[in-house]
Scaffold this active site. Structure first.
Site, PDB file in Angstrom:
ATOM      1  N   ASN A  14      -2.468  19.097 -19.827  1.00  0.00           N
ATOM      2  CA  ASN A  14      -2.816  18.141 -20.897  1.00  0.00           C
ATOM      3  C   ASN A  14      -2.865  18.818 -22.262  1.00  0.00           C
ATOM      4  O   ASN A  14      -3.236  18.184 -23.253  1.00  0.00           O
ATOM      5  CB  ASN A  14      -4.172  17.495 -20.602  1.00  0.00           C
ATOM      6  CG  ASN A  14      -4.115  16.622 -19.365  1.00  0.00           C
ATOM      7  OD1 ASN A  14      -3.088  15.991 -19.098  1.00  0.00           O
ATOM      8  ND2 ASN A  14      -5.189  16.595 -18.593  1.00  0.00           N
ATOM      9  N   HIS A  69      -1.835  11.857 -27.654  1.00  0.00           N
ATOM     10  CA  HIS A  69      -1.916  10.446 -27.261  1.00  0.00           C
ATOM     11  C   HIS A  69      -2.458   9.582 -28.391  1.00  0.00           C
ATOM     12  O   HIS A  69      -2.029   8.443 -28.578  1.00  0.00           O
ATOM     13  CB  HIS A  69      -2.811  10.288 -26.025  1.00  0.00           C
ATOM     14  CG  HIS A  69      -2.101  10.623 -24.739  1.00  0.00           C
ATOM     15  ND1 HIS A  69      -2.763  10.764 -23.550  1.00  0.00           N
ATOM     16  CD2 HIS A  69      -0.793  10.850 -24.464  1.00  0.00           C
ATOM     17  CE1 HIS A  69      -1.888  11.061 -22.596  1.00  0.00           C
ATOM     18  NE2 HIS A  69      -0.688  11.128 -23.132  1.00  0.00           N
ATOM     19  N   GLU A  77       7.420  19.509 -23.735  1.00  0.00           N
ATOM     20  CA  GLU A  77       6.632  19.663 -22.494  1.00  0.00           C
ATOM     21  C   GLU A  77       6.893  21.042 -21.870  1.00  0.00           C
ATOM     22  O   GLU A  77       5.998  21.632 -21.269  1.00  0.00           O
ATOM     23  CB  GLU A  77       6.944  18.542 -21.497  1.00  0.00           C
ATOM     24  CG  GLU A  77       6.562  17.140 -21.979  1.00  0.00           C
ATOM     25  CD  GLU A  77       5.052  16.843 -21.960  1.00  0.00           C
ATOM     26  OE1 GLU A  77       4.245  17.748 -21.679  1.00  0.00           O
ATOM     27  OE2 GLU A  77       4.696  15.686 -22.247  1.00  0.00           O
ATOM     28  N   ARG A 102       0.827  -1.229   0.000  1.00  0.00           N
ATOM     29  CA  ARG A 102       0.000   0.000   0.000  1.00  0.00           C
ATOM     30  C   ARG A 102       0.855   1.271   0.000  1.00  0.00           C
ATOM     31  O   ARG A 102       0.405   2.334   0.419  1.00  0.00           O
ATOM     32  CB  ARG A 102      -0.959   0.033   1.189  1.00  0.00           C
ATOM     33  CG  ARG A 102      -1.921  -1.132   1.210  1.00  0.00           C
ATOM     34  CD  ARG A 102      -3.114  -0.837   2.088  1.00  0.00           C
ATOM     35  NE  ARG A 102      -3.990  -1.988   2.150  1.00  0.00           N
ATOM     36  CZ  ARG A 102      -3.934  -2.915   3.102  1.00  0.00           C
ATOM     37  NH1 ARG A 102      -3.059  -2.801   4.080  1.00  0.00           N
ATOM     38  NH2 ARG A 102      -4.752  -3.929   3.070  1.00  0.00           N
ATOM     39  N   HIS A 148       6.865  10.548 -27.234  1.00  0.00           N
ATOM     40  CA  HIS A 148       5.719  11.222 -26.613  1.00  0.00           C
ATOM     41  C   HIS A 148       5.704  12.727 -26.927  1.00  0.00           C
ATOM     42  O   HIS A 148       4.700  13.267 -27.397  1.00  0.00           O
ATOM     43  CB  HIS A 148       5.769  10.977 -25.099  1.00  0.00           C
ATOM     44  CG  HIS A 148       4.718  11.700 -24.339  1.00  0.00           C
ATOM     45  ND1 HIS A 148       3.391  11.359 -24.412  1.00  0.00           N
ATOM     46  CD2 HIS A 148       4.786  12.778 -23.504  1.00  0.00           C
ATOM     47  CE1 HIS A 148       2.679  12.181 -23.649  1.00  0.00           C
ATOM     48  NE2 HIS A 148       3.506  13.048 -23.093  1.00  0.00           N
ATOM     49  N   GLU A 176      -5.864  16.804 -10.255  1.00  0.00           N
ATOM     50  CA  GLU A 176      -6.377  17.186 -11.583  1.00  0.00           C
ATOM     51  C   GLU A 176      -7.893  17.368 -11.617  1.00  0.00           C
ATOM     52  O   GLU A 176      -8.585  16.779 -12.443  1.00  0.00           O
ATOM     53  CB  GLU A 176      -5.940  16.157 -12.635  1.00  0.00           C
ATOM     54  CG  GLU A 176      -6.038  16.727 -14.040  1.00  0.00           C
ATOM     55  CD  GLU A 176      -5.446  15.810 -15.109  1.00  0.00           C
ATOM     56  OE1 GLU A 176      -4.271  15.461 -14.991  1.00  0.00           O
ATOM     57  OE2 GLU A 176      -6.171  15.471 -16.036  1.00  0.00           O
ATOM     58  N   LYS A 212       5.242  23.913 -13.058  1.00  0.00           N
ATOM     59  CA  LYS A 212       4.687  22.604 -12.686  1.00  0.00           C
ATOM     60  C   LYS A 212       4.365  22.574 -11.196  1.00  0.00           C
ATOM     61  O   LYS A 212       3.322  22.081 -10.776  1.00  0.00           O
ATOM     62  CB  LYS A 212       5.698  21.512 -13.051  1.00  0.00           C
ATOM     63  CG  LYS A 212       5.247  20.104 -12.719  1.00  0.00           C
ATOM     64  CD  LYS A 212       4.451  19.457 -13.819  1.00  0.00           C
ATOM     65  CE  LYS A 212       3.675  18.255 -13.322  1.00  0.00           C
ATOM     66  NZ  LYS A 212       3.735  17.102 -14.151  1.00  0.00           N
ATOM     67  N   ARG A 270      -4.880  21.564 -13.180  1.00  0.00           N
ATOM     68  CA  ARG A 270      -3.871  20.627 -13.704  1.00  0.00           C
ATOM     69  C   ARG A 270      -4.222  20.113 -15.094  1.00  0.00           C
ATOM     70  O   ARG A 270      -3.354  19.646 -15.827  1.00  0.00           O
ATOM     71  CB  ARG A 270      -3.657  19.471 -12.710  1.00  0.00           C
ATOM     72  CG  ARG A 270      -2.461  18.619 -13.064  1.00  0.00           C
ATOM     73  CD  ARG A 270      -1.995  17.759 -11.927  1.00  0.00           C
ATOM     74  NE  ARG A 270      -0.871  16.935 -12.333  1.00  0.00           N
ATOM     75  CZ  ARG A 270      -0.188  16.153 -11.530  1.00  0.00           C
ATOM     76  NH1 ARG A 270      -0.502  16.092 -10.255  1.00  0.00           N
ATOM     77  NH2 ARG A 270       0.827  15.437 -11.978  1.00  0.00           N
ATOM     78  N   LYS A 312       2.035  11.694 -10.671  1.00  0.00           N
ATOM     79  CA  LYS A 312       1.254  10.844 -11.570  1.00  0.00           C
ATOM     80  C   LYS A 312       2.055   9.579 -11.840  1.00  0.00           C
ATOM     81  O   LYS A 312       3.192   9.659 -12.324  1.00  0.00           O
ATOM     82  CB  LYS A 312       0.968  11.557 -12.890  1.00  0.00           C
ATOM     83  CG  LYS A 312      -0.241  12.462 -12.833  1.00  0.00           C
ATOM     84  CD  LYS A 312      -0.629  12.910 -14.227  1.00  0.00           C
ATOM     85  CE  LYS A 312      -1.854  13.792 -14.206  1.00  0.00           C
ATOM     86  NZ  LYS A 312      -2.190  14.319 -15.541  1.00  0.00           N
ATOM     87  N   HIS A 347      -2.097  16.933 -25.401  1.00  0.00           N
ATOM     88  CA  HIS A 347      -2.047  15.503 -25.109  1.00  0.00           C
ATOM     89  C   HIS A 347      -3.264  14.730 -25.626  1.00  0.00           C
ATOM     90  O   HIS A 347      -3.165  13.528 -25.866  1.00  0.00           O
ATOM     91  CB  HIS A 347      -1.886  15.271 -23.607  1.00  0.00           C
ATOM     92  CG  HIS A 347      -0.488  15.550 -23.127  1.00  0.00           C
ATOM     93  ND1 HIS A 347       0.094  16.795 -23.231  1.00  0.00           N
ATOM     94  CD2 HIS A 347       0.456  14.750 -22.571  1.00  0.00           C
ATOM     95  CE1 HIS A 347       1.317  16.738 -22.751  1.00  0.00           C
ATOM     96  NE2 HIS A 347       1.566  15.511 -22.345  1.00  0.00           N
TER      97      HIS A 347
HETATM   98  N1  GLY Z   1       2.168  15.535 -17.193  1.00  0.00           N
HETATM   99  C1  GLY Z   1       0.966  16.178 -16.842  1.00  0.00           C
HETATM  100  C2  GLY Z   1       0.715  16.216 -15.380  1.00  0.00           C
HETATM  101  O1  GLY Z   1       1.584  15.910 -14.595  1.00  0.00           O
HETATM  102  O2  GLY Z   1      -0.369  16.550 -14.984  1.00  0.00           O
END
Ligand code: GLY
Length: 331
Positions: A232, A239, A177, A113, A251, A224, A214, A228, A135, A235
């Protein structure tokens, strides 16, 4: 240089320092079992530098590339932890790019856990984005990042010297990014990248300023729920391109193409200029009909609608909720 990240679930430091790899024992308790998860592209000297500082090191090497972010490796690494009697007080260290960080982070989040997790990103993409904010995920059933957890690292250690062993292609894909964050939040950072005459010279500043963005985003919205989602940008379609053409595009390369769909004419032209300047691949001609199935499975979609991030002018974005079938107007 140190940055403290303070989220609702954890407070931790990001340390950015050239040469810090050989001094991580100053930052992490290495007097316990430490599993270093890395990939077969990472120079052995980096792995040894860390191993030599650990009292009881274990190393698990995965094959490099997005294909390794799968349930098989997830199971294999968990098995390795069980077989080697790792306890809750031991730790996992990710040494590598986004794939290693996401996979190792999810293993750390799941084992007993949750055991302590440290992220040592060695790619520009991981340094400016994926190593921060907790993430973690694997790809599953053909869908990227569909299984995972928010699990903050206990520390992030960035040694920009590790970028020296990266191919230019990887650096440029990672830069996307930073461009993404600059387009949404920071005009000055955007023009630093846009006008850079010597990217190598500007990299430390680009990393630091991207991390400031960030950090402020994940501190305000760790899980998110709203802000947040801005990260994206590019993305949603990125994606789709990454999955549809896999393994052709990295990516960041796919995200650069993805940003073009949700940008004003002015921004589109700027992105196209950057695609040329940083030798990113020419955009593919993706048809809406080819994207629709993958878009339905996007985590950002719910009840046939999807939140997209649209950039109108440098440093400002808007969030739009669109019906998936209405996305056709962006193609
Ligand atoms: N890479 C996008 C985020 O961390 O939300």
């Amino acid at each position: 240089m140190n940055l403290c990240v303070s989220t609702q679930t954890k407070k931790y430091n990001i340390t950015i320092e050239r040469g810090i790899l050989s001094k991580i024992s100053d930052l992490i308790n290495l007097k316990r079992k430490c599993l270093i998860v890395t990939d077969d592209n990472i120079p052995t000297s980096y792995i040894d530098t860390i191993k030599n500082q650990c009292d009881n090191p274990y190393v698990y090497v995965i094959k490099h590339g997005e294909n390794s972010k799968n349930i098989k490796y997830f199971e294999k690494i968990l098995k390795y932890l069980v077989e080697n009697n790792f306890t809750r007080t031991d730790c996992v260290i990710a040494l590598g790019g986004g794939v290693v960080g996401d996979l190792a982070g999810f293993v750390a989040a799941s084992y007993m856990r949750g055991i302590e997790f440290y992220n040592i990103p060695t790619t520009l993409l991981a340094m400016v984005d994926s190593s921060i904010g907790g993430k973690t995920a694997i790809d599953f059933n053909g869908i990227k990042n569909i299984v995972g957890a928010f699990y903050q690292p206990s520390a992030v250690i960035i040694d920009p010297n590790t970028l020296n062993s990266l191919k230019k292609r990887q650096i440029h894909a990672g830069l996307v990014e930073a461009i993404k964050m600059a387009l949404c939040f920071d005009k000055d950072l955007f023009y630093t990248i846009y006008e850079s005459k010597d990217l190598n010279k500007d990299l430390d500043e680009i990393i630091y300023r991207s991390l400031l963005i960030k950090r402020s985003v994940v501190e305000a919205d760790e899980k998110e729920n709203n802000l947040r989602k801005s990260l994206n940008f590019g993305h949603t379609i990125g994606h789709v391109i990454e999955a549809k053409y896999a393994p052709k595009y990295l990516h960041g390369e796919a995200v650069a193409m993805g940003m073009l769909y949700f940008s004003s004419k002015e921004i589109k032209d700027k992105i196209l200029y950057l695609i040329k300047k940083y030798h990113l691949p020419s955009p593919v001609d993706l048809k809406y009909d080819d994207a629709i199935e993958l878009l339905k499975h996007d985590k950002k979609a719910s009840n046939d609608s999807i939140s997209i991030i649209y950039v109108n002018e440098v440093g400002k974005y808007e969030m739009r909720k669109e019906k998936i079938e209405d996305l056709v107007k962006y193609f």
